[in-house]
Structure formats: C-alpha cells, structure tokens
Scaffold this motif. Sequence first.
Motif, PDB file in Angstrom:
ATOM      1  N   CYS A  74       0.598  -1.659   0.002  1.00  0.00           N
ATOM      2  CA  CYS A  74       0.596   0.065  -0.243  1.00  0.00           C
ATOM      3  C   CYS A  74       1.135   1.290   0.200  1.00  0.00           C
ATOM      4  O   CYS A  74       1.710   1.291   0.172  1.00  0.00           O
ATOM      5  N   HIS A  76       0.004   4.291   1.544  1.00  0.00           N
ATOM      6  CA  HIS A  76      -0.240   4.793   2.280  1.00  0.00           C
ATOM      7  C   HIS A  76       1.241   4.451   3.683  1.00  0.00           C
ATOM      8  O   HIS A  76       1.868   4.952   4.140  1.00  0.00           O
ATOM      9  N   ARG A  77       0.626   2.997   4.424  1.00  0.00           N
ATOM     10  CA  ARG A  77       1.969   2.673   5.251  1.00  0.00           C
ATOM     11  C   ARG A  77       2.964   1.143   4.645  1.00  0.00           C
ATOM     12  O   ARG A  77       3.384   1.050   5.417  1.00  0.00           O
ATOM     13  N   ASN A  79       1.791  -1.881   4.382  1.00  0.00           N
ATOM     14  CA  ASN A  79       0.692  -3.079   4.069  1.00  0.00           C
ATOM     15  C   ASN A  79       0.982  -3.895   2.756  1.00  0.00           C
ATOM     16  O   ASN A  79       0.512  -3.538   2.054  1.00  0.00           O
ATOM     17  N   CYS A  94      -6.354  -2.431   0.941  1.00  0.00           N
ATOM     18  CA  CYS A  94      -5.240  -2.564   1.895  1.00  0.00           C
ATOM     19  C   CYS A  94      -6.414  -2.832   3.665  1.00  0.00           C
ATOM     20  O   CYS A  94      -7.119  -2.038   3.822  1.00  0.00           O
ATOM     21  N   ASN A  95      -6.272  -3.552   3.979  1.00  0.00           N
ATOM     22  CA  ASN A  95      -6.934  -4.137   5.403  1.00  0.00           C
ATOM     23  C   ASN A  95      -6.458  -2.826   6.711  1.00  0.00           C
ATOM     24  O   ASN A  95      -6.947  -3.136   7.632  1.00  0.00           O
ATOM     25  N   PHE A  96      -5.152  -1.994   6.353  1.00  0.00           N
ATOM     26  CA  PHE A  96      -5.272  -0.626   7.658  1.00  0.00           C
ATOM     27  C   PHE A  96      -5.762  -0.072   8.182  1.00  0.00           C
ATOM     28  O   PHE A  96      -6.610   0.068   8.830  1.00  0.00           O
ATOM     29  N   HIS A  97      -5.806   0.711   6.337  1.00  0.00           N
ATOM     30  CA  HIS A  97      -6.573   1.945   6.048  1.00  0.00           C
ATOM     31  C   HIS A  97      -8.197   2.213   5.585  1.00  0.00           C
ATOM     32  O   HIS A  97      -8.555   3.083   5.206  1.00  0.00           O
ATOM     33  N   GLY A  98      -8.171   0.992   4.408  1.00  0.00           N
ATOM     34  CA  GLY A  98      -9.235   1.077   3.896  1.00  0.00           C
ATOM     35  C   GLY A  98      -8.198   1.508   2.319  1.00  0.00           C
ATOM     36  O   GLY A  98      -9.743   1.911   1.666  1.00  0.00           O
ATOM     37  N   TRP A  99      -7.705   1.686   2.223  1.00  0.00           N
ATOM     38  CA  TRP A  99      -7.209   2.621   0.064  1.00  0.00           C
ATOM     39  C   TRP A  99      -7.118   1.558  -0.555  1.00  0.00           C
ATOM     40  O   TRP A  99      -7.309   0.397  -0.061  1.00  0.00           O
ATOM     41  N   THR A 111     -10.522   6.494   2.658  1.00  0.00           N
ATOM     42  CA  THR A 111     -11.502   6.324   3.415  1.00  0.00           C
ATOM     43  C   THR A 111     -11.236   7.622   4.122  1.00  0.00           C
ATOM     44  O   THR A 111     -10.318   8.467   4.502  1.00  0.00           O
TER      45      THR A 111
END
Length: 419
Positions: A74, A76-77, A79, A94-99, A111
């Motif tokens: 991802c 973003h981070r 993941n 992505c299951n971390f922040h939903g991107w 998100t």
Amino acid sequence: MVDSEQGWIDRRIFWDPQVYALEMERTFARCWIFVAHDSQIPEVGDFLTTYVGEDAVIVARARDRQVHAFINSCSHRGNRVCFAEAGSARRFTCNFHGWSYALDGSLSGVTAEELYKDNPTFDRSKLGLHKARVESHGGMHFACFDPEAPSLADYLGEFRWYLDVLLDNDEGGIEFVDGNIKSRLKCNWKFPAEDFVGDAYHATWTHSSALQALFGNIPTMKADRSFQVNANGHGWDFGLDFISNAATLCEPEIVEYLRENEVRFAERLGKMRSRMVGSLSSATVFPNLSFLAGHNTFRTWNPKGPAETELHTWVFLNRNAPDSLKEKYRRGVMLTFSPAGIFEMDDGENFEHCTASNAGVVTRRRKLHTGLGLGSEVEHPELKGNVHRNQVNEANHRAFYQRWTDLMTAPNWADVPVR
C-alpha cells in the motif's frame, strides 16, 4: 568473481550478503521476470500474487483486458494489499486504513478522503501501486521494473526461437494446469538455475537409481546428436531423441500423443526443433525461470536470502491436447519433479549441500571450476544463438554467469552487452 573464459567461479557469490543485496538491485529489479501465463488469468478481475526477487507483486487482468503487474504494498503505510494466492476481484483493498486500488494498480478509493481536500501533497495519480512494465511472448507474461531495460523481445533475443518449441508447436499454444506447487530449499537460487540451464553432466550419475527403477538401465546420451545453446545468458541443453524426457513420466498416453503429432510438430517447427519437443533436455531463462521439455513443467527459483529459495512449479500442456492428458502430465510431474519426486529429491539434496558446504571461510578461498567443454562452440546451419556440441557441457553455465557478471558490474542497461 567470475572468469567465464576459463571457467572459474568465486564461491563467495553464493554466500556473501553484499553480493546478494546487489543481485536484488541489479538483476531481479531490472530483468524481465516471468509472472503469469494467460491461462492463469483469463478473465477480467482474475489475479495472482507472486514475487520479483523479494518484492511481492500482484498480477491482474484489468477492465481493458490488459495484464498489469504492480507491487503488493500500500502507498499509505506499506501494508500488503492482497494476501490471497489467486482469485478474482473487483479491486484490492488494504486492511489497515481501507485504501483501495483498481485492477490496473491505480488508487481508486480512500477512506474519509475529504480529510485530504486541502493537502497539496495528496495526488491520486501519484499514489497508485508501483507498476511494472509487462510484455509477453507466447502467452507468457514477464514483468520488469526498470524503465531503461530493453524490450522483452530484445532481452530474450534468439532464445525466443527455442521457447517456441514448447509455446508454439501447436496452433492453440499451451495452458497451465490449475494450481501450482510451492516448496522451500535451503540453497542459493543460482544453484538450481545453473543446473537447469545446462547440467546434463549430472543426470546419469545423480539420478542413476531413479533411472534404473524406471527403465532397468541408465540411458546413454549421444554426444553427436546433442547440443547446448545460449543467448543473453538464457540456455538450453538438449538431445534430438524426441521423447526421452516425456518417457520418464511413465504415462504411455503422453508418448502416444507425441508420436501421433510428430509430423505436425515438424511441419510447424521444422524437423530439427520438432525433435526437441519431448527430448532429454533442460533450460533456464535468465535469471530464474526454468523448464523441462517433455515433462512439461515450468518453475521459478525465488530468492529468500543467500541460502534459501522458494520454488514455484507449474504443469502445462498444449491447449488442444485431449483433456485426459491433463491428469497424466500432473501425475507424471508429481512422480518426477515435485518435492517428493524421484528426480527432484536428488537435485534438492545436491543444491542444499552445495550451498551449505560453501559457507566455510577456508572453503571459500578456493574457486569452483566450470570449464567442461571449453572450445566446443560450433557453427550450425539450423540452430540459432551460441551453439556448442554435446549437451554434456558447461558452456551454458559459463554464459549464465557471464550474464550475471555483466548485470552485476553494469551501472545501467546501456552498459550490458548483447551476447
């Protein structure tokens, strides 16, 4: 560390962490790496996950029906975006922040995106998953993350002519049998890659007990009717016996199929190449895609550190072949070249011990010799690339390691010679 003219190799290339790190940068990060076959992702939304070096990759067929490959991480981070090995999806989230990301890797959803409305650094067009170039030959898709790399056609060079022995001996091309086998070996990835690029020398010795169990004797290889060929580090050693590899699958229907289509293969490929379709042979497309004609198995040697390799194995056959042959080939490969296969167990043990024994400080002070067949290059009226007489040879080893050296010492693709 490599003297390809005389056949000497420094053992440190199998253990030195700095060498391994440079391999990931200068070989896997900028070569064309096989990632998928058409038959594995036939419909829009079909995907699989794989590796380019140690970089996790998603390969998907997007809404434009084109095949795309992108880093499975991802923006973003970092993941992992997709944890499934294969399937069908409308998007990757992505299951971390939903991107979420579209099938072509572009950023499609964020998100609470309104939180970014006044942020000048937030640009959707720059936040998609890192994409690779994707090009194909005969339904085989390759990915490359270096924008300066040559085209796949130039990268393969004259070896494309040999690949078509398997990929284009029938008008329907090939298809992969569903599923694949994944296993781990405690070995450096180069040992199996160099073995398949042209080590017919080991076959009748390493596999003597298996050959005796199958045939009651050890088949002889005819030097005057066998060759090693290479181009740009890709190599194939082969005889012209037509069915020797196929016969070891112990499935009479496979040999019958080859015999029944022998004339048709020759009409499509020419007599010389048609004799390679199921012959005693092995090959590697540099750096880590190997295959066995006759056995109909492709495999990739995926590095997991200097002393560990993850092997991915697939079974394939001609798309127009009888459905009954799918199970025959699958069972034949399980018998011979699977983790419990009678040939692969022999090879795996050797690859692991070659790696482990070269770890010693004193051991690494003496170089390895790969000089068999020096001076064996010949001109051949029909064969392409660099041709060497007798498949019991180490010409392809030397070409493989010369290509490795070219890439390891070249700061960019413009400095990598065509060989």
